[in-house]
Scaffold this motif. Structure first.
Motif, short mmCIF file in Angstrom:
data_model
loop_
_atom_site.label_atom_id
_atom_site.label_comp_id
_atom_site.label_asym_id
_atom_site.label_seq_id
_atom_site.Cartn_x
_atom_site.Cartn_y
_atom_site.Cartn_z
N SER A 212 -46.52 29.07 -26.56
CA SER A 212 -46.41 30.12 -27.58
C SER A 212 -45.89 29.53 -28.87
O SER A 212 -45.23 28.48 -28.87
CB SER A 212 -45.46 31.22 -27.10
OG SER A 212 -44.16 30.70 -26.94
N PRO A 213 -46.18 30.18 -30.00
CA PRO A 213 -45.66 29.68 -31.27
C PRO A 213 -44.16 29.90 -31.37
O PRO A 213 -43.58 30.73 -30.67
CB PRO A 213 -46.42 30.52 -32.31
CG PRO A 213 -46.76 31.78 -31.60
CD PRO A 213 -47.03 31.39 -30.17
N ILE A 214 -43.53 29.14 -32.25
CA ILE A 214 -42.11 29.31 -32.50
C ILE A 214 -41.88 30.58 -33.29
O ILE A 214 -42.57 30.86 -34.27
CB ILE A 214 -41.55 28.09 -33.25
CG1 ILE A 214 -41.52 26.88 -32.32
CG2 ILE A 214 -40.16 28.36 -33.80
CD1 ILE A 214 -41.12 25.60 -32.99
N THR A 215 -40.92 31.37 -32.85
CA THR A 215 -40.58 32.62 -33.52
C THR A 215 -39.09 32.63 -33.88
O THR A 215 -38.31 31.80 -33.39
CB THR A 215 -40.87 33.83 -32.62
OG1 THR A 215 -40.01 33.75 -31.46
CG2 THR A 215 -42.33 33.85 -32.18
N ARG A 216 -38.70 33.58 -34.71
CA ARG A 216 -37.29 33.70 -35.05
C ARG A 216 -36.47 34.04 -33.82
O ARG A 216 -35.33 33.60 -33.69
CB ARG A 216 -37.10 34.75 -36.15
CG ARG A 216 -35.65 34.85 -36.63
CD ARG A 216 -35.48 35.84 -37.75
NE ARG A 216 -36.20 35.43 -38.95
CZ ARG A 216 -36.13 36.07 -40.12
NH1 ARG A 216 -35.38 37.16 -40.23
NH2 ARG A 216 -36.82 35.65 -41.15
N ARG A 217 -37.02 34.83 -32.91
CA ARG A 217 -36.29 35.18 -31.69
C ARG A 217 -36.00 33.94 -30.86
O ARG A 217 -34.88 33.76 -30.36
CB ARG A 217 -37.10 36.19 -30.88
CG ARG A 217 -36.53 36.49 -29.49
CD ARG A 217 -35.10 37.02 -29.59
NE ARG A 217 -35.03 38.29 -30.25
CZ ARG A 217 -35.21 39.46 -29.64
NH1 ARG A 217 -35.48 39.50 -28.34
NH2 ARG A 217 -35.12 40.58 -30.32
N ILE A 218 -37.00 33.07 -30.70
CA ILE A 218 -36.78 31.82 -29.97
C ILE A 218 -35.71 30.99 -30.65
O ILE A 218 -34.80 30.46 -30.01
CB ILE A 218 -38.10 31.02 -29.86
CG1 ILE A 218 -39.08 31.71 -28.91
CG2 ILE A 218 -37.83 29.59 -29.37
CD1 ILE A 218 -40.44 31.05 -28.84
N ALA A 219 -35.81 30.90 -31.96
CA ALA A 219 -34.83 30.12 -32.72
C ALA A 219 -33.43 30.69 -32.55
O ALA A 219 -32.46 29.94 -32.34
CB ALA A 219 -35.21 30.09 -34.19
N ALA A 220 -33.29 32.00 -32.62
CA ALA A 220 -31.98 32.64 -32.50
C ALA A 220 -31.39 32.42 -31.11
O ALA A 220 -30.19 32.11 -30.97
CB ALA A 220 -32.10 34.12 -32.80
N ASP A 221 -32.21 32.59 -30.07
CA ASP A 221 -31.71 32.41 -28.70
C ASP A 221 -31.25 30.98 -28.46
O ASP A 221 -30.18 30.74 -27.87
CB ASP A 221 -32.80 32.77 -27.69
CG ASP A 221 -33.08 34.27 -27.65
OD1 ASP A 221 -32.26 35.05 -28.17
OD2 ASP A 221 -34.14 34.66 -27.10
N LEU A 222 -32.04 30.01 -28.93
CA LEU A 222 -31.69 28.62 -28.71
C LEU A 222 -30.48 28.21 -29.56
O LEU A 222 -29.64 27.43 -29.12
CB LEU A 222 -32.89 27.72 -29.03
CG LEU A 222 -34.04 27.82 -28.03
CD1 LEU A 222 -35.25 27.05 -28.53
CD2 LEU A 222 -33.61 27.29 -26.66
N LEU A 223 -30.40 28.76 -30.76
CA LEU A 223 -29.25 28.47 -31.61
C LEU A 223 -27.97 28.97 -30.95
O LEU A 223 -26.95 28.26 -30.94
CB LEU A 223 -29.44 29.08 -32.99
CG LEU A 223 -28.30 28.85 -34.00
CD1 LEU A 223 -28.06 27.36 -34.21
CD2 LEU A 223 -28.63 29.53 -35.32
N ASP A 224 -28.01 30.18 -30.39
CA ASP A 224 -26.84 30.72 -29.70
C ASP A 224 -26.47 29.84 -28.52
O ASP A 224 -25.29 29.55 -28.28
CB ASP A 224 -27.12 32.15 -29.21
CG ASP A 224 -27.13 33.16 -30.35
OD1 ASP A 224 -26.62 32.83 -31.44
OD2 ASP A 224 -27.66 34.26 -30.15
N SER A 225 -27.48 29.42 -27.76
CA SER A 225 -27.22 28.61 -26.58
C SER A 225 -26.62 27.25 -26.94
O SER A 225 -25.63 26.81 -26.33
CB SER A 225 -28.54 28.39 -25.81
OG SER A 225 -28.36 27.53 -24.71
N LEU A 226 -27.16 26.61 -27.95
CA LEU A 226 -26.65 25.29 -28.35
C LEU A 226 -25.26 25.41 -28.97
O LEU A 226 -24.40 24.55 -28.76
CB LEU A 226 -27.61 24.65 -29.35
CG LEU A 226 -28.94 24.15 -28.77
CD1 LEU A 226 -29.87 23.68 -29.89
CD2 LEU A 226 -28.71 23.04 -27.76
N SER A 227 -25.03 26.46 -29.73
CA SER A 227 -23.72 26.66 -30.35
C SER A 227 -22.65 26.87 -29.28
O SER A 227 -21.52 26.38 -29.40
CB SER A 227 -23.75 27.84 -31.32
OG SER A 227 -24.65 27.59 -32.39
N GLU A 228 -23.00 27.61 -28.22
CA GLU A 228 -22.05 27.84 -27.12
C GLU A 228 -21.75 26.55 -26.38
O GLU A 228 -20.61 26.29 -26.00
CB GLU A 228 -22.60 28.90 -26.17
CG GLU A 228 -22.64 30.31 -26.74
CD GLU A 228 -23.30 31.29 -25.80
OE1 GLU A 228 -23.70 30.86 -24.70
OE2 GLU A 228 -23.42 32.47 -26.16
#
Length: 231
Positions: A212-228
């Motif tokens: 699937s293409p990259i979306t803002r939702r994917i970016a937000a979920d991964l950003l939260d996960s990496l930040s945690e």
């Protein structure tokens, strides 16, 4: 139901590390200027310090290419091979010098290289994430020399540099992103270039796995996960 995910392979091209691909900014201006004037380095030596992803490898790569220098990682150094690395009137780059204190033989090799570079008028550039006091060095003579070594630091990126680095990271992986995603990421993530690298890699893997293409939702979920995980 068992959901199958696409097996992902990292087929990205290697990062572009030429001078033309480097992104000049206030955060790296002092380092770039210093590396461009090796003739004024005290005793021909310099230590480049910066956090993960700040551009140390990129700077070292094109500096080495332009100065005909050999590049080695500190962890791979061995005392019996040090003599072969130092050419009369040449140049040498040792990357990740902060790992020398945790690799067998690396401290002795680095101490030998220091002396050989002085004797053979060979330029020596070291890179590290932290200053020498944090390297865990055991040899007192090496520690004193590293502490006295001239240093230049890479500073934290501003919003403009973070945005430019994100663009380059996506381009290196040949990834198209939706309009506005870069600006959104810059506003919502820490100004951490190491995090930027991990985030782009994670988005690439997720998009490939889900086809699937990259979306803002994917970016937000991964950003939260990496930040945690970094917390």
């Amino acid at each position: 139901m068992i959901l199958s995910r696409q097996l992902t392979l990292d087929l990205t091209t290697p990062p572009a590390h030429s001078r033309g691909d480097f992104l000049p900014a206030a955060a790296n201006a002092a380092a770039l200027s210093t590396l461009d004037q090796p003739q004024v380095w005290p005793s021909g030596r310099m230590l480049l310090i910066g956090p993960e992803g700040a551009g140390k490898t990129h700077l070292a790569a094109f500096w080495a290419a332009e100065n005909g220098a050999r590049r080695m990682s500190a962890a791979s150094l061995r005392p019996d091979a040090a003599d072969l690395l130092v050419a009369e009137g040449g140049a040498l780059v040792i990357e990740d010098a902060d790992h020398a204190g945790f690799a067998a033989g690396a401290e002795q090799a680095l101490f030998h290289l220091w002396n050989l570079c002085g004797a053979r008028d060979c330029l020596l550039l070291l890179t590290a994430r932290t200053p020498p006091r944090d390297w865990g060095l055991v040899l007192p003579d090496l520690r004193s020399r590293m502490d006295a070594m001239p240093q230049v630091r890479l500073g934290p990126p501003d919003e403009g540099l973070l945005a430019a680095v994100l663009v380059k990271l996506f381009a290196d992986r040949q990834i198209s992103v939706p309009a506005g995603l870069i600006d959104w990421l810059v506003l919502h993530m820490d100004r951490d270039l190491g995090l930027a690298r991990r985030l782009v890699a994670a988005m690439d893997r997720a998009a490939m796995a889900d086809k699937s293409p990259i979306t803002r939702r994917i970016a937000a979920d991964l950003l939260d996960s990496l930040s945690e995980s970094d917390a």
